[in-house]
Design a protein around this motif. Structure first.
Motif, PDB file in Angstrom:
ATOM      1  N   LYS A 161      24.621  27.678   9.509  1.00 42.15           N
ATOM      2  CA  LYS A 161      23.376  28.426   9.327  1.00 42.15           C
ATOM      3  C   LYS A 161      22.689  27.755   8.146  1.00 42.15           C
ATOM      4  CE  LYS A 161      24.774  32.877  11.227  1.00 42.15           C
ATOM      5  NZ  LYS A 161      24.982  34.309  10.924  1.00 42.15           N
ATOM      6  N   GLU A 214      22.092  29.776  14.020  1.00 40.89           N
ATOM      7  CA  GLU A 214      23.254  28.908  13.824  1.00 40.89           C
ATOM      8  C   GLU A 214      23.089  27.654  14.682  1.00 40.89           C
ATOM      9  OE1 GLU A 214      27.720  30.042  13.392  1.00 40.89           O
ATOM     10  OE2 GLU A 214      27.325  29.766  15.538  1.00 40.89           O
ATOM     11  N   GLN A 215      23.408  26.502  14.083  1.00 44.00           N
ATOM     12  CA  GLN A 215      23.375  25.226  14.782  1.00 44.00           C
ATOM     13  C   GLN A 215      24.800  24.724  14.944  1.00 44.00           C
ATOM     14  OE1 GLN A 215      20.278  22.524  13.095  1.00 44.00           O
ATOM     15  NE2 GLN A 215      19.929  24.266  11.715  1.00 44.00           N
ATOM     16  N   VAL A 216      25.112  24.241  16.127  1.00 43.49           N
ATOM     17  CA  VAL A 216      26.450  23.734  16.402  1.00 43.49           C
ATOM     18  C   VAL A 216      26.368  22.222  16.556  1.00 43.49           C
ATOM     19  CG1 VAL A 216      28.382  23.769  18.014  1.00 43.49           C
ATOM     20  CG2 VAL A 216      27.156  25.889  17.485  1.00 43.49           C
ATOM     21  N   VAL A 217      27.174  21.522  15.768  1.00 46.15           N
ATOM     22  CA  VAL A 217      27.206  20.065  15.808  1.00 46.15           C
ATOM     23  C   VAL A 217      28.618  19.638  16.199  1.00 46.15           C
ATOM     24  CG1 VAL A 217      26.876  17.947  14.478  1.00 46.15           C
ATOM     25  CG2 VAL A 217      25.482  19.975  13.964  1.00 46.15           C
ATOM     26  N   SER A 218      28.735  18.971  17.341  1.00 45.80           N
ATOM     27  CA  SER A 218      30.033  18.444  17.752  1.00 45.80           C
ATOM     28  C   SER A 218      30.300  17.148  17.001  1.00 45.80           C
ATOM     29  CB  SER A 218      30.050  18.171  19.259  1.00 45.80           C
ATOM     30  OG  SER A 218      29.917  19.374  19.967  1.00 45.80           O
ATOM     31  N   ARG A 276      30.963  26.906   9.440  1.00 45.75           N
ATOM     32  CA  ARG A 276      32.162  27.317  10.191  1.00 45.75           C
ATOM     33  C   ARG A 276      32.677  26.101  10.937  1.00 45.75           C
ATOM     34  NH1 ARG A 276      32.478  29.099  15.369  1.00 45.75           N
ATOM     35  NH2 ARG A 276      30.223  29.370  15.521  1.00 45.75           N
ATOM     36  N   PHE A 289      35.228  24.369  13.754  1.00 44.97           N
ATOM     37  CA  PHE A 289      35.922  24.728  14.985  1.00 44.97           C
ATOM     38  C   PHE A 289      36.530  23.507  15.632  1.00 44.97           C
ATOM     39  CE2 PHE A 289      31.555  23.897  16.217  1.00 44.97           C
ATOM     40  CZ  PHE A 289      31.670  23.138  17.372  1.00 44.97           C
ATOM     41  N   HIS A 322      36.679  19.971  15.812  1.00 44.84           N
ATOM     42  CA  HIS A 322      35.857  19.392  16.880  1.00 44.84           C
ATOM     43  C   HIS A 322      34.367  19.519  16.594  1.00 44.84           C
ATOM     44  CE1 HIS A 322      39.302  18.856  19.579  1.00 44.84           C
ATOM     45  NE2 HIS A 322      39.749  19.949  18.994  1.00 44.84           N
ATOM     46  N   GLY A 323      34.028  20.336  15.599  1.00 45.72           N
ATOM     47  CA  GLY A 323      32.624  20.504  15.275  1.00 45.72           C
ATOM     48  C   GLY A 323      32.403  21.419  14.099  1.00 45.72           C
ATOM     49  N   VAL A 324      31.137  21.551  13.764  1.00 41.67           N
ATOM     50  CA  VAL A 324      30.719  22.362  12.628  1.00 41.67           C
ATOM     51  C   VAL A 324      29.560  23.243  13.092  1.00 41.67           C
ATOM     52  CG1 VAL A 324      29.847  22.302  10.263  1.00 41.67           C
ATOM     53  CG2 VAL A 324      31.338  20.471  11.074  1.00 41.67           C
ATOM     54  N   ALA A 325      29.633  24.527  12.794  1.00 37.38           N
ATOM     55  CA  ALA A 325      28.527  25.449  13.041  1.00 37.38           C
ATOM     56  C   ALA A 325      27.917  25.799  11.688  1.00 37.38           C
ATOM     57  CB  ALA A 325      29.015  26.700  13.758  1.00 37.38           C
TER      58      ALA A 325
END
Length: 132
Positions: free
Chosen positions: A51, A90-94, A130, A132, A46-49
């Protein structure tokens, strides 16, 4: 430096003290990271985290470039076009839910970078990825 490696395994080791660094002359646009999914059943992402850059210290961050544009492929199909910031957090990209199967290849291609000119080198780094 002796004893430091910047290989792809650093991306998923859970440590902010290690990083993957592209190894070509220039900023690394067009370089890629390839990961093979070795799970035993299908997995939906569902996404990528991420750094982004070499976040170990303020100095290592300043001395290395970071990714601005990153394109994610599953096998040969593009599934996400990510725009990243040059920050140490950390950046979270959906992304649109994407199912991968055992043996699938996840490829992250550097589309654009923000150089880190502090030491005159043109290395671009990613500390962690990472899914997810």
């Amino acid at each position: 430096m002796t004893g430091i490696s910047y290989y792809v395994g650093n991306l998923m080791d859970g440590s902010s003290n290690t990083a993957w660094v592209e190894g070509v002359s220039g900023d690394g646009v067009g370089e890629y990271i390839q990961l093979i999914y070795n799970g035993t059943s299908a997995l939906t992402i569902h996404g990528v985290a991420i750094k982004n850059g070499y976040v170990k210290t303020a100095t290592s961050f300043a001395e290395n470039g970071s990714v601005r544009g990153l394109v994610m492929y599953v096998n040969t199909s593009p599934v996400a076009n990510m725009m990243l910031e040059r920050i140490r957090d950390e950046q979270v990209v959906s992304i649109s839910p994407t199912t991968i199967s055992p043996g699938d290849s996840l490829v992250f291609v550097i589309d654009s970078v923000v150089p880190g000119p502090a030491d005159g080198d043109h290395d671009t780094a990613i500390t962690e990825i990472r899914l997810f």
